[in-house]
Design a protein around this motif. Structure first.
Motif, short mmCIF file in Angstrom:
data_model
loop_
_atom_site.label_atom_id
_atom_site.label_comp_id
_atom_site.label_asym_id
_atom_site.label_seq_id
_atom_site.Cartn_x
_atom_site.Cartn_y
_atom_site.Cartn_z
N ASN A 112 26.18 33.16 46.03
CA ASN A 112 27.12 33.20 47.14
C ASN A 112 26.73 34.33 48.09
O ASN A 112 27.47 35.30 48.27
N ARG A 113 25.58 34.20 48.72
CA ARG A 113 25.02 35.30 49.48
C ARG A 113 25.82 35.64 50.73
O ARG A 113 25.67 36.73 51.28
N MET A 114 26.68 34.73 51.20
CA MET A 114 27.46 34.99 52.40
C MET A 114 28.86 35.52 52.08
O MET A 114 29.69 35.67 52.97
N VAL A 115 29.13 35.82 50.83
CA VAL A 115 30.45 36.29 50.42
C VAL A 115 30.73 37.68 50.98
O VAL A 115 29.82 38.47 51.23
N ASP A 116 32.01 37.97 51.19
CA ASP A 116 32.43 39.31 51.61
C ASP A 116 32.93 40.14 50.44
O ASP A 116 32.63 41.33 50.35
N VAL A 117 33.71 39.52 49.55
CA VAL A 117 34.30 40.24 48.42
C VAL A 117 34.19 39.38 47.16
O VAL A 117 34.52 38.19 47.18
N ILE A 118 33.72 40.00 46.08
CA ILE A 118 33.78 39.40 44.75
C ILE A 118 34.74 40.25 43.93
O ILE A 118 34.64 41.48 43.92
N HIS A 119 35.69 39.61 43.26
CA HIS A 119 36.69 40.38 42.53
C HIS A 119 37.03 39.70 41.21
O HIS A 119 36.91 38.48 41.07
N GLY A 120 37.44 40.53 40.25
CA GLY A 120 37.79 40.01 38.93
C GLY A 120 39.01 40.69 38.37
O GLY A 120 39.86 41.21 39.10
N GLY A 121 39.10 40.72 37.04
CA GLY A 121 40.28 41.25 36.38
C GLY A 121 40.08 42.63 35.79
O GLY A 121 38.96 43.13 35.68
N ILE A 122 41.20 43.23 35.42
CA ILE A 122 41.18 44.55 34.79
C ILE A 122 42.09 44.54 33.56
O ILE A 122 43.00 43.73 33.44
N ARG A 123 41.83 45.50 32.68
CA ARG A 123 42.79 45.85 31.63
C ARG A 123 43.46 47.15 32.06
O ARG A 123 42.82 48.04 32.62
N MET A 124 44.75 47.27 31.75
CA MET A 124 45.52 48.44 32.16
C MET A 124 45.96 49.22 30.93
O MET A 124 46.37 48.63 29.92
N ASP A 126 47.98 52.99 29.47
CA ASP A 126 48.88 54.10 29.70
C ASP A 126 48.74 55.07 28.54
O ASP A 126 49.06 54.71 27.40
N ASN A 127 48.24 56.28 28.83
CA ASN A 127 47.99 57.26 27.76
C ASN A 127 47.13 56.67 26.64
O ASN A 127 47.44 56.80 25.45
N GLU A 128 46.07 55.97 27.05
CA GLU A 128 45.09 55.35 26.15
C GLU A 128 45.65 54.15 25.40
O GLU A 128 44.96 53.55 24.57
N LYS A 129 46.89 53.77 25.67
CA LYS A 129 47.49 52.60 25.02
C LYS A 129 47.35 51.39 25.93
O LYS A 129 47.75 51.42 27.10
N TYR A 130 46.78 50.32 25.39
CA TYR A 130 46.60 49.10 26.16
C TYR A 130 47.96 48.50 26.55
O TYR A 130 48.86 48.39 25.73
N LEU A 131 48.09 48.14 27.83
CA LEU A 131 49.34 47.56 28.32
C LEU A 131 49.24 46.07 28.58
O LEU A 131 50.00 45.28 28.04
N THR A 132 48.30 45.70 29.45
CA THR A 132 48.23 44.30 29.85
C THR A 132 46.89 44.01 30.53
O THR A 132 46.11 44.92 30.82
N MET A 239 50.14 35.39 31.46
CA MET A 239 49.09 36.35 31.12
C MET A 239 49.54 37.26 30.00
O MET A 239 48.81 37.56 29.06
N ILE A 240 50.79 37.72 30.08
CA ILE A 240 51.31 38.64 29.07
C ILE A 240 51.39 37.97 27.70
O ILE A 240 51.04 38.53 26.68
N LEU A 241 51.84 36.69 27.70
CA LEU A 241 51.98 35.97 26.44
C LEU A 241 50.65 35.70 25.78
O LEU A 241 50.56 35.52 24.56
N LYS A 242 49.57 35.68 26.57
CA LYS A 242 48.23 35.44 26.02
C LYS A 242 47.63 36.68 25.39
O LYS A 242 46.65 36.63 24.68
N ILE A 243 48.21 37.86 25.71
CA ILE A 243 47.64 39.13 25.25
C ILE A 243 47.82 39.27 23.75
O ILE A 243 48.88 39.00 23.23
#
Length: 243
Positions: A112-124, A126-132, A239-243
């Motif tokens: 996709n050489r003409m793309v402006d932005v490629i974006h994906g997901g993150i893990r979040m 809090d104090n080293e504890k996985y949230l979502t 998304m939360i229920l899949k975690i």
């Protein structure tokens, strides 16, 4: 990945007194499975040992400056101006990449050489504890920002659409994505986790101001409600229920 396509990717880290977390950020960049990376660090004048940690990896850093700035987006703009890569990613000093994140981005960019932005997901966390896990698509921009640590913007897009607007102290990343989106810029979604984000950053500490800025940006760019609030909440719950 297409082995004949090997573009330079610039990664920018902005920091200020980040000694507790920046080494993890740096290691997540220098240990990437993709190696044609220009690493840029913009420091705001740290006094807590951050500079000593950066010095440990000086042979892997293409550009480094430490000086006072006018906020996080001013520092990001400095990094963007210094960047030479075709793609530019920004990972702040309390976040970190998945180790094959840039390889995945380059693979998508090669198709996709003409793309402006490629974006994906993150893990979040809090104090080293996985949230979502958080993976919104661009059509949800009317409701929420796509995660900035997992956004890669082409150098050409910055040239065409401009850099971060310093009017916005908390939501300038949201304003930039809205500016590109409302100008019919091209976004490609990577359905992978690309980065990890620690809660407690600037946007978390100034939620009220961030909310006001976001509402102003939505009105300014007349973001279309392509996904309703009800559907957005259903997606988040799924998304939360899949975690």
């Amino acid at each position: 990945m297409n082995n004949t396509f090997y573009p330079l990717v610039s990664i920018i880290t902005v920091c200020y007194n980040s000694a507790k977390t920046i080494e993890q950020t740096i290691l997540s960049v220098v240990h990437q499975t993709y190696s044609n990376i220009e690493y840029i660090i913009i420091d705001g004048g740290s006094t807590d040992g951050t500079l000593d940690i950066i010095e440990k990896y000086s042979d892997r850093i293409a550009y480094f400056i430490t000086e006072p700035d006018n906020g996080i987006y001013d520092a990001m703009n400095k990094g963007v101006r210094a960047a030479n890569g075709e793609m530019i990613g920004i990972i702040n000093s309390d976040d970190w990449y998945e180790l094959s994140a840039i390889e995945k981005i380059v693979d998508i960019y090669s198709k996709n050489r003409m793309v402006d932005v490629i974006h994906g997901g993150i893990r979040m966390y809090d104090n080293e504890k996985y949230l979502t896990t958080y993976c919104p698509k661009i059509k949800q921009l009317n409701l929420c920002m796509i995660p900035h640590p997992a956004c890669f913007v082409t150098k050409a897009a910055y040239t065409k659409y401009g850099n971060y607007n310093l009017k916005y102290k908390i939501a300038a990343d949201y304003e930039l994505m809205a500016r590109i989106y409302s100008s019919n810029g091209s976004f490609v979604f990577c359905n992978k986790i690309l980065a990890n984000l620690r809660m407690g950053g600037t946007s978390d500490l100034h939620k009220t101001q961030g909310g006001k800025e976001s509402e102003e940006i939505k009105g300014l760019y007349k973001l279309n409600y392509q996904i309703s609030l009800q559907k957005h909440l259903k997606i988040k719950l799924k998304m939360i229920l899949k975690i």
